[in-house]
Design a protein around this motif. Structure first.
Motif, PDB file in Angstrom:
ATOM      1  N   LEU A   1     -12.895  10.830  -8.644  1.00  0.00           N
ATOM      2  CA  LEU A   1     -11.558  10.751  -9.125  1.00  0.00           C
ATOM      3  C   LEU A   1     -10.996   9.063  -9.564  1.00  0.00           C
ATOM      4  CD1 LEU A   1      -8.962  12.201  -9.662  1.00  0.00           C
ATOM      5  CD2 LEU A   1      -8.299  11.894  -7.040  1.00  0.00           C
ATOM      6  N   ALA A   2     -11.587   8.304  -8.783  1.00  0.00           N
ATOM      7  CA  ALA A   2     -11.281   7.135  -9.104  1.00  0.00           C
ATOM      8  C   ALA A   2     -12.101   6.637 -10.354  1.00  0.00           C
ATOM      9  CB  ALA A   2     -12.088   6.033  -8.087  1.00  0.00           C
ATOM     10  N   LYS A   3     -13.246   7.103 -10.611  1.00  0.00           N
ATOM     11  CA  LYS A   3     -14.205   6.838 -11.744  1.00  0.00           C
ATOM     12  C   LYS A   3     -13.376   7.673 -13.247  1.00  0.00           C
ATOM     13  CE  LYS A   3     -18.709   6.617  -9.793  1.00  0.00           C
ATOM     14  NZ  LYS A   3     -19.997   7.075  -9.620  1.00  0.00           N
ATOM     15  N   ALA A   4     -12.835   8.775 -12.842  1.00  0.00           N
ATOM     16  CA  ALA A   4     -12.228   9.400 -13.967  1.00  0.00           C
ATOM     17  C   ALA A   4     -11.057   8.788 -14.415  1.00  0.00           C
ATOM     18  CB  ALA A   4     -11.922  11.077 -13.523  1.00  0.00           C
ATOM     19  N   HIS A   5     -10.080   8.438 -13.301  1.00  0.00           N
ATOM     20  CA  HIS A   5      -8.917   7.848 -13.945  1.00  0.00           C
ATOM     21  C   HIS A   5      -9.258   6.537 -14.446  1.00  0.00           C
ATOM     22  CE1 HIS A   5      -5.649  10.000 -12.238  1.00  0.00           C
ATOM     23  NE2 HIS A   5      -6.153  10.266 -11.157  1.00  0.00           N
ATOM     24  N   LEU A   6     -10.371   5.802 -14.097  1.00  0.00           N
ATOM     25  CA  LEU A   6     -10.660   4.510 -14.725  1.00  0.00           C
ATOM     26  C   LEU A   6     -11.209   4.599 -16.092  1.00  0.00           C
ATOM     27  CD1 LEU A   6     -11.246   1.257 -14.450  1.00  0.00           C
ATOM     28  CD2 LEU A   6     -13.388   1.839 -13.598  1.00  0.00           C
ATOM     29  N   PHE A   7     -11.900   5.838 -16.371  1.00  0.00           N
ATOM     30  CA  PHE A   7     -12.314   6.088 -17.617  1.00  0.00           C
ATOM     31  C   PHE A   7     -10.990   6.404 -18.759  1.00  0.00           C
ATOM     32  CE2 PHE A   7     -13.817   9.337 -20.892  1.00  0.00           C
ATOM     33  CZ  PHE A   7     -14.559   8.776 -21.345  1.00  0.00           C
TER      34      PHE A   7
END
Length: 88
Positions: free
Chosen positions: A51-57
């Protein structure tokens, strides 16, 4: 691999090195009814990282046009079913 990809790969490698600690943190928060979801912590932590990776993307794609920290915090609170009195 490009320069940005290398930095992100290294960053998330560091974060994933804390998996055992994060699993214990989630378990402790579940025991105290801070986190109310009953999903096993070892299943939750990889999803939190994803989820953190998705938000960062999304944040990068939007040129930083939304507050990353508060957006991620609200998503985590919802996903984990954090008790209302413990939400920011």
């Amino acid at each position: 691999m490009g320069a940005i990809a290398k930095v992100l790969h290294g960053l998330f490698g560091i974060i994933e090195s804390f998996n055992d600690w994060l699993i214990q943190l989630v378990a402790n928060c579940q025991k105290q009814d801070i986190i109310r979801t009953q999903t096993p912590p070892q299943n939750i932590v990889p999803l939190l990282i994803a989820l953190a990776k998705a938000h960062l993307f999304d944040w990068v794609c939007c040129d930083g046009q939304f507050p990353l920290q508060s957006t991620l915090r609200k998503s985590y609170e919802t996903f984990l079913d954090v008790a209302p009195e413990c939400r920011a």
